[in-house]
Design an enzyme around this catalytic site. Structure first.
Site, short mmCIF file in Angstrom:
data_model
loop_
_atom_site.label_atom_id
_atom_site.label_comp_id
_atom_site.label_asym_id
_atom_site.label_seq_id
_atom_site.Cartn_x
_atom_site.Cartn_y
_atom_site.Cartn_z
N LYS A 253 0.87 -1.18 0.00
CA LYS A 253 0.00 0.00 0.00
C LYS A 253 0.90 1.23 0.00
O LYS A 253 1.63 1.48 0.94
CB LYS A 253 -0.91 0.03 1.22
CG LYS A 253 -1.87 1.21 1.19
CD LYS A 253 -2.95 1.10 2.26
CE LYS A 253 -4.08 2.08 2.05
NZ LYS A 253 -3.73 3.46 2.30
N PHE A 343 -1.38 -0.63 -10.15
CA PHE A 343 -1.81 -1.88 -9.54
C PHE A 343 -3.05 -2.47 -10.20
O PHE A 343 -3.57 -3.49 -9.75
CB PHE A 343 -2.00 -1.73 -8.02
CG PHE A 343 -2.82 -0.53 -7.58
CD1 PHE A 343 -4.18 -0.49 -7.80
CD2 PHE A 343 -2.20 0.52 -6.93
CE1 PHE A 343 -4.93 0.59 -7.37
CE2 PHE A 343 -2.94 1.63 -6.50
CZ PHE A 343 -4.31 1.65 -6.73
P1 AMP Z 1 -7.75 4.85 1.82
O1 AMP Z 1 -7.48 6.10 1.04
O2 AMP Z 1 -7.17 4.86 3.20
O3 AMP Z 1 -9.21 4.46 1.74
O4 AMP Z 1 -6.97 3.65 1.12
C1 AMP Z 1 -7.21 3.32 -0.19
C2 AMP Z 1 -6.23 4.04 -1.07
O5 AMP Z 1 -4.94 3.46 -0.95
C3 AMP Z 1 -6.53 3.93 -2.53
O6 AMP Z 1 -7.50 4.84 -2.94
C4 AMP Z 1 -5.19 4.21 -3.16
O7 AMP Z 1 -5.03 5.59 -3.37
C5 AMP Z 1 -4.19 3.78 -2.10
N1 AMP Z 1 -3.37 2.62 -2.49
C6 AMP Z 1 -2.04 2.53 -2.32
N2 AMP Z 1 -1.56 1.36 -2.75
C7 AMP Z 1 -2.62 0.66 -3.25
C8 AMP Z 1 -2.77 -0.64 -3.84
N3 AMP Z 1 -1.74 -1.45 -4.02
N4 AMP Z 1 -4.02 -1.01 -4.20
C9 AMP Z 1 -5.08 -0.19 -4.02
N5 AMP Z 1 -5.00 1.04 -3.45
C10 AMP Z 1 -3.78 1.47 -3.07
#
Ligand code: AMP
Length: 551
Positions: A253, A343
């Site tokens: 992530k 990704f």
């Molecule tokens: P959140 O913003 O905390 O809801 O986490 C989801 C976000 O993590 C996504 O919208 C992406 O911007 C980010 N992200 C980073 N790495 C990844 C990954 N490998 N797969 C999907 N989302 C990712």
């Protein structure tokens, strides 16, 4: 449809407070809209262009007030409009009260009353407003707006003013439109929803629902250059993932900003942010890297991360600085570099992949883009997941994402097919009281460590679990060196260790379990660090563990 008729309908919708009735009124309006349907839908939402189009009207309050004042006659100035707005608090009411259409009877010249304003014509003029650019454009915009207000009856003026200032406020949201389209054209709400997620064009979806029904909605295609809503994640644990799916796709992530890259070798490249703003110009190196490496039309989903000169990740605020940048992009680019970690792949070379399983989308991603792809491991082994997490954290990334390898891409949905692994809320400090010799490559090292909590009286310890994950090879060698002299007894590959070394350990949950002496077990334990500063007497007690287990 005459705009006056449309404005009447809007007033009915605005006056209705019950959701179901509002949907019914909107549904009837859509059914009556005929060739104006796409425009009516957009205007209902207060939009002049589809959601994915980043064109803006660029009409500020002052400009609108000038046009209103001019249409209201020689006794009204833009300052008067400002004053009235301060009193009324809302531009629609002010515009309605100004009698802007009073100028329209140009009967003094013997002309008959002009043609009534239509929805289509308003849409065209709003398009003119959006297109006006460069020197003199402000004056041209006032002229266009004046032309509209001058032909508007009071109710039309009310909604025109609100439209140009993006303050529609009639209680119609995207959900209302979705339900009303389903009701008006007798198609399932889910089919409308799905088509909306894929196209982001409420007008086009309404037309398709009306003209082609459910089958037509199911058939909407992606289009390279038109952004799709991003699939979102929920928070979850590795245990959740392993329970729910046969295998787990584990990815890093990244702590950056979501981007969707649309690239067509024949047509160029566009980059969109998570809320579908066009950020192409702010991120030239993403465009260049994709143009260099991708030879077929694609839609890629990924994260833009900021990196330092050594290629190591920088905090995500740095990426945001780049995203917001309109000027001096070249200079900023020298300060903070941005790289893509792709990704997902939603479209490759003419094939839409939304309905393909993640495994297949990842395969296509690897084919169209050889570098800059976020690495992926598919596994059903909790240790392998924890090891990936330790690697990701070691490399200064945010953590890991867990995805169902067989799931499809659901735009705009925050579903359970993508989980962001919850960071450990708390860690425990536990004493190493045993270990096992490793296997294969790690045969000369102690590999799995038996952990214990303090149990009441001095020097008494109760086992609570084993940790094998999160430890690098290098760290294992060091640990073996420290622990070997502390071995008390050996039984096969298992050894008993004199309590001395304290590990800080992360976990997902504490469960009651007969497996260990303490009566508890850690779910998904992960090595965090050696607590050099702590001795066995400072380790966490069974009391604390009992308390945590009850929380
Ligand atoms: P959140 O913003 O905390 O809801 O986490 C989801 C976000 O993590 C996504 O919208 C992406 O911007 C980010 N992200 C980073 N790495 C990844 C990954 N490998 N797969 C999907 N989302 C990712």
């Amino acid at each position: 449809m005459d705009f006056a008729d449309f404005a009447d309908r809007l007033a009915d919708v605005e006056a209705e407070s019950a959701d179901l009735e509002t949907t019914a009124l909107v549904a009837t309006l859509l059914a009556d809209a005929d060739e104006d349907l796409p425009v009516v839908v957009r205007l209902l939402l207060g939009r002049v262009v589809p959601a994915w189009d980043s064109t803006t009207l660029d009409v500020g309050p002052r400009l609108c007030h000038e046009a209103l004042a001019r249409a209201a006659g020689p006794n009204v100035t833009a300052d008067d409009v400002d004053d009235r707005l301060a009193e009324e608090g809302e531009i629609g009411t002010v515009a309605e009260s100004l009698d802007t259409g009073g100028q329209r009877g140009l009967d003094a010249f013997g002309a008959s009353a002009p043609d009534p304003l239509t929805v289509a014509e308003v849409n065209d003029r709003l398009g003119d407003l959006a297109a006006a650019d460069g020197s003199g454009s402000q004056d041209r915009k006032v002229d266009v707006l004046f032309g509209l207000f001058n032909r508007a009856d009071p109710l039309s003026a009310r909604y025109l003013a609100r439209l140009v200032l993006s303050e529609m406020r009639i209680g119609v949201g995207e959900g209302t439109i979705r339900d009303a389209v389903a009701e008006a054209f007798d198609v399932p709400v889910e089919a409308v929803e799905r088509a909306l997620q894929v196209t982001n064009d409420y007008g086009a979806v309404a037309v398709r629902a009306r003209d082609e029904g459910e089958a037509g909605l199911a058939d909407v295609d992606l289009s390279v250059g038109r952004p799709v809503r991003a699939m979102l994640a929920q928070t979850g644990t590795a245990a959740d993932a392993l329970e729910a799916w046969e295998a787990v796709a584990v990815e890093t992530k990244y702590d950056g900003a979501r981007v969707q890259v649309h690239h067509d070798p024949a047509d160029g490249t566009a980059v969109y942010s998570r809320n579908m703003a066009d950020v192409t110009d702010a991120l030239p190196e993403l465009v260049e890297s994709v143009e260099e490496r991708v030879a077929v039309p694609v839609i890629l989903d990924g994260e833009a991360i900021a990196v330092d000169d050594a290629g190591d990740p920088l905090p995500f605020q740095e990426v945001l600085r780049r995203f917001r940048r309109k000027h001096d992009v070249a200079r900023m680019r020298d300060e903070v570099g941005v790289e893509l970690r792709a990704f997902d792949c939603l479209h490759a070379d003419g094939t839409d992949l939304l309905d393909a399983p993640l495994r297949e989308r990842r395969e296509r991603l690897g084919e169209v883009l050889s570098t800059g792809v976020s690495p992926l491991a598919i596994t059903d082994d909790p240790d392998a997941i924890a090891a990936r997490e330790a690697d990701a954290l070691d490399a200064d990334h945010e953590g890991i994402m867990l995805k169902d390898p067989d799931s499809t891409y659901t735009p705009g949905k925050r579903g359970r097919n993508w989980l962001k692994r919850k960071p450990d809320v708390e860690t425990l400090d536990l004493v190493v009281t045993g270990a096992e010799w490793g296997e294969g490559r790690r045969a000369n090292h102690l590999g799995t460590f038996l952990l214990s909590a303090r149990d009441g009286a001095d020097d008494a310890f109760a086992t609570i679990g084993k940790v094998a994950t999160g430890v690098s090879d290098e760290r294992l060698a060091e640990l073996s060196e420290t622990l070997e002299p502390l071995i008390r007894r050996q039984d096969g590959t298992e050894v008993e260790i004199e309590p001395s070394v304290v590990f800080e350990v992360g976990y997902e949950e504490i469960q009651e379990s007969p497996t260990y002496e303490s009566g508890y077990a850690l779910r998904f334990p992960r090595f965090v660090a050696v607590r050099e500063d702590k001795g066995p007497a400072d380790a966490d007690s069974l009391d604390r563990i009992e308390r945590l287990a009850r929380e």
